[in-house]
Design an enzyme around this catalytic site. Structure first.
Site, PDB file in Angstrom:
ATOM      1  N   ILE A  23     -29.415  25.305   6.420  1.00 10.83           N
ATOM      2  CA  ILE A  23     -29.766  23.912   6.655  1.00 10.83           C
ATOM      3  C   ILE A  23     -28.641  23.180   7.369  1.00 10.83           C
ATOM      4  CG2 ILE A  23     -30.227  21.722   5.485  1.00 10.83           C
ATOM      5  CD1 ILE A  23     -31.705  23.404   3.324  1.00 10.83           C
ATOM      6  N   ASP A  59     -11.944  23.913   2.469  1.00 12.91           N
ATOM      7  CA  ASP A  59     -12.405  24.431   1.187  1.00 12.91           C
ATOM      8  C   ASP A  59     -12.633  23.222   0.292  1.00 12.91           C
ATOM      9  OD1 ASP A  59     -12.882  25.540  -1.264  1.00 12.91           O
ATOM     10  OD2 ASP A  59     -11.165  26.911  -1.233  1.00 12.91           O
ATOM     11  N   TYR A 154     -27.201  25.627 -11.343  1.00  6.17           N
ATOM     12  CA  TYR A 154     -27.325  25.044 -10.005  1.00  6.17           C
ATOM     13  C   TYR A 154     -28.153  23.764 -10.062  1.00  6.17           C
ATOM     14  CZ  TYR A 154     -28.855  24.685  -5.114  1.00  6.17           C
ATOM     15  OH  TYR A 154     -29.135  24.243  -3.843  1.00  6.17           O
ATOM     16  N   LYS A 158     -27.326  19.623  -9.122  1.00  2.95           N
ATOM     17  CA  LYS A 158     -28.107  18.801  -8.205  1.00  2.95           C
ATOM     18  C   LYS A 158     -28.659  17.561  -8.897  1.00  2.95           C
ATOM     19  CE  LYS A 158     -27.404  21.438  -4.682  1.00  2.95           C
ATOM     20  NZ  LYS A 158     -26.556  20.978  -3.566  1.00  2.95           N
ATOM     21  N   THR A 189     -33.762  30.310   3.832  1.00  5.67           N
ATOM     22  CA  THR A 189     -32.318  30.510   3.953  1.00  5.67           C
ATOM     23  C   THR A 189     -31.917  31.638   3.007  1.00  5.67           C
ATOM     24  OG1 THR A 189     -31.731  28.991   2.161  1.00  5.67           O
ATOM     25  CG2 THR A 189     -31.999  28.029   4.359  1.00  5.67           C
TER      26      THR A 189
END
Length: 248
Positions: A23, A59, A154, A158, A189
């Site tokens: 993306i 980073d 994860y 978010k 992806t």
């Protein structure tokens, strides 16, 4: 009043993180195609698409590096009008009992902690510049659904990101800076298929009203809308780009 053909992106100074693949790469290329001057950032050794005004390495697990990146992009471009913070990582899909502290820390450092320090640095810079700006971050359908296929950690990052951006929108709104997130669903992806069984992917596609996975360019279009003059009164919003898989 802005004309239908003028989205305000030509000549805009844009920083895109996570710009080397998926993306991020599609978004950096879309901004460049719209006439923006793009500083494309990713980890060392991960080159961005061609045609960028600047290619930067960073980073983002280092909070100081986030502020340094914003400063470097502004220095190369002469300021910043838009930041599209699209860098993110899914450490691995795992049952909850298999999640390690390192799994937790890596995902929270990259997906949530870096967002705070990078977007704060950008918001402060834009406030000093005057004239407003756009801050956009990549969430996920998981912020609402809790994720699928062993991605609870994860998804937690978010969810935190969406709440963070709502708070930033309240903080920076008086300076004319909008802050929004995009929430991609199943997008074609490498992250989509990380440790995901073919059967699980088939089930996701079957549950998607449009009957397919999305393309990175379709998420890029949503990011460009939020960065454009078309979205001048949109802030603290999460734009769902999931083909109908997630509905809210």
């Amino acid at each position: 009043m802005t004309s239908p053909l003028d989205d305000g992106l030509r000549g805009a100074r844009v920083l895109v993180t996570g710009a080397a693949g998926g993306i991020g790469a599609a978004t950096a290329a879309a901004f460049a195609a719209a006439g923006a001057r793009v500083a494309a950032a990713d980890l060392p050794g991960r080159p961005p698409p061609e045609g960028m005004a600047a290619a930067l390495e960073a980073d983002l697990r280092d909070p100081a590096g986030c502020a340094d990146l914003v400063g470097a992009a502004a220095g190369r471009l002469g300021g910043l009008d838009v930041v599209a913070h699209l860098a993110g990582v899914m450490r691995r899909r795992a049952d909850l009992g298999e999640v390690t502290e390192e799994d937790w820390d890596v995902q929270h450092d990259v997906n949530l902690k870096s967002a705070f320090f990078l977007l704060r640095a950008a918001g402060e810079l834009m406030t000093r510049q005057g004239g407003g700006g756009r801050l956009i971050a990549a969430a996920s359908q998981g912020w609402w659904s809790g994720g699928y296929g062993g991605s609870a950690v994860y998804a937690a990052t978010k969810g935190g990101l969406v709440s963070l951006c709502r708070g930033l929108a309240r903080t920076y709104g008086p300076a004319g800076i909008t802050v929004n997130t995009v929430a991609p669903g199943a997008i074609d992806t490498p992250m989509l298929t990380t440790d995901l069984s073919p059967g699980a992917l088939d089930a996701i596609v079957a549950a998607t009203p449009l009957g397919r996975v999305g393309a990175p360019e379709e998420v890029a279009s949503a990011v460009l809308f939020l960065a454009s003059a078309r979205a001048s009164f949109v802030t603290a919003a999460t734009l769902n780009v999931s083909g109908g898989w997630l509905a809210y």
